[in-house]
Design an enzyme around this catalytic site. Structure first.
Site, PDB file in Angstrom:
ATOM      1  CD  GLU A 276      -2.509   1.216   2.725  1.00 24.17           C
ATOM      2  OE1 GLU A 276      -3.492   1.962   2.857  1.00 24.17           O
ATOM      3  OE2 GLU A 276      -2.080   0.484   3.639  1.00 24.17           O
ATOM      4  CE  LYS A 338      -8.524   1.534   2.914  1.00 22.33           C
ATOM      5  NZ  LYS A 338      -7.498   1.867   3.937  1.00 22.33           N
ATOM      6  CB  CYS A 392      -5.136  -0.871   4.433  1.00 20.50           C
ATOM      7  SG  CYS A 392      -4.639  -0.640   6.158  1.00 20.50           S
TER       8      CYS A 392
END
Length: 520
Positions: A276, A338, A392
């Site tokens: 990430e 995301k 994440c």
């Protein structure tokens, strides 16, 4: 001695309900902290069966709904305080600015999450009785509130009881019920022991044995192998969070990525994955760096990397935490933004109100932040098998790994667990990612900045891994897939319906227990 050991649980069952005031709260907190010990990395599963009976006995002594709420809250404070203490780690990256928020965050998180458990205990107390079914009543109420905890506001389903089983065959039950269903079964087995009767002990043992037997059966066939082999490299640069964005260090870390990606192997990887926000440059803003990244994986390789990107919009720029696929020529083949952002980490809820508080550290945070992407989806990029990305902590949400429409061939999680410290957070995060693989019957590739990076098989087994705090890369073939699991087809609906039905039945029909009802 045998008589003494046999009498001990009954003596404790008689004494604990008599506790009042701070003694009851302290006992609840200790029980909650003990229950947290069953979670990774300790994974002391016997604690489930030692602490949950204590919770039931304490519940037997509550006289009012507020007392039950206080008991549930105290158990929750002990559990979340012990299980989520890693929450202070992000504030220690810049302690001179945010360090004062660390205890506030831990106390607020533990106390806030515990409110859910307090509500569950209060609801169960409304229908409490002395019959056998009270254990099932509390398990149903508790599990339903865990489902609520995973969805209310932004949701935070971290450290569900189901994850205690991740290194045992019982974890395979996730393929049937998902995490909320396995949480309910776990609470049932532990609370039923609190009845301290031979039939209850046998019932708890049979429940555990059934789960273990199903898991052993599911684990017995050979691991599936892909018909078209794909070699995957996962890069773990091990960049300390407090150095990651320092001027001068950014280029050093970028060169580390390039060197690890270009390391020779036989066969060379088809797909290379970086973690990430792996690089400092913004997507499409530095063509030379982007081309160098793509070139590092060779002329036939494909690179997936976590990156920031920006879009010009009315009123300014929108920033995204993204995963991009780069072809051999550096061209962008696909991008995923995301969707589930971390509150107070990637965005500030109620930004305007927070800014008006005038707290300097929070005011700094309100000036930035990411924008959520349009939604979860299967990503197709040239040369890469279709995958469902998880950035994440998106991996802690079971519904985030359920594909709509086309089924992916694998899951990919890119994460930066440097924020979580080195004690418990990264291990718990990995356990939840492994649970997603079991639930969907899909392999999962996990690239973490500081670890733990891993290739995970479709039954949650770790095929290859790089430990926490290691620098390097791992090469592994992409495992095959299982047919779509029951949970992948149905989601949480059946488990939630079952828990609601059991709560209603134990609150009404079986309120006094079957045996007592027969004598009426």
């Amino acid at each position: 001695m045998q008589r003494l050991l046999a009498r001990a649980p009954r003596d404790i069952a008689r004494s604990l309900p008599a506790l009042r005031g701070w003694r009851r709260m302290a006992a609840g907190m200790l029980a909650g902290a003990g229950l947290a010990g069953a979670q990774p990395p300790l994974s002391w599963i016997p604690l489930i069966f030692l602490t949950l009976p204590i919770v039931l006995w304490l519940m037997d002594g509550t006289r009012r709904a507020m007392g039950a709420f206080g008991l549930g809250w105290s158990v929750g404070v002990g559990f979340f305080g012990a299980g989520l203490f890693w929450i202070v780690e992000p504030f220690m990256v810049e302690p001179e600015v945010f360090g004062w928020l660390a205890p506030v965050a831990l106390i607020g998180m533990a106390g806030g999450m515990a409110l859910f458990w307090g509500a569950a205990f209060a609801a169960a107390h409304r229908f409490w009785h002395r019959g056998w079914s009270r254990a099932i009543l509390l398990a149903a109420a508790w599990s339903l509130i865990e489902f609520a905890r995973g969805h209310v506001l932004t949701g935070f389903p971290w450290a569900l009881q189901a994850y205690a089983w991740i290194d045992t065959p019982i974890a395979q039950v996730l393929a049937l019920t998902g995490p909320y269903g396995l949480t309910f079964l776990t609470l049932c087995a532990g609370l039923v022991l609190g009845l301290a009767r031979p039939p209850a002990i046998v019932a708890a043992g049979l429940l555990v044995a059934a789960g273990w037997g199903f898991g052993a059966w599911r684990l017995s066939p050979p691991a599936p192998v892909r018909a078209d082999p794909v070699q995957v490299r996962i890069v773990q640069p091990n960049m300390p969070q407090n150095e990651k964005w320092l001027p001068g260090r950014e280029q050093a870390f970028f060169r580390r990525h390039l060197a690890l990606s270009a390391a020779p192997a036989d066969p060379m990887p088809d797909v290379t994955i970086w973690s990430e926000t792996a690089v400092a440059f913004v997507l499409d803003n530095d063509p030379a760096a982007q081309a160098a990244a793509a070139a590092s994986v060779g002329p036939d390789g494909h690179l997936l990397l976590g990156i920031r990107r920006a879009e010009s919009r009315a009123g300014g720029w929108a920033w995204f935490n993204a995963l991009a696929a780069l072809g051999p020529d550096g061209a962008v083949g696909a991008v995923y933004d995301k969707v589930r952002l971390v509150p107070f980490g990637e965005y500030i809820p109620l930004k305007g109100l927070t800014a008006r508080l005038g707290i300097p550290a929070l005011t700094t945070l309100t000036r930035g932040g990411f924008t959520p992407g349009p939604g979860s989806r299967v990503v197709s990029a040239p040369g890469v098998p279709p995958f469902l990305p998880l950035i994440c902590y998106e991996a802690i949400f079971p519904e985030a790994a359920r594909a709509r429409g086309e089924r992916p061939e694998w899951l990919i999680q890119v994460t930066n667990d440097a924020w979580f410290g080195e004690i418990s957070g990264p291990y718990q995060h990995l356990a939840q990612a492994r649970a997603r693989a079991i639930e969907q019957g899909l392999p999962l590739a996990r690239a973490a900045n500081t670890g733990i990076s891993a290739m995970v098989g479709p039954r949650g087994e770790i095929v290859a891994e790089l430990g926490l705090g290691e620098q390097g890369y791992l090469d592994a073939p992409l495992p095959g897939t299982f047919p779509k699991t029951t949970y992948a087809r149905t989601g949480d609906g059946p488990s939630v319906l079952l828990m609601v039905s059991i709560f209603v039945l134990t609150a009404t029909v079986f309120r006094d227990g079957i045996l007592k009802s027969r004598h009426r």
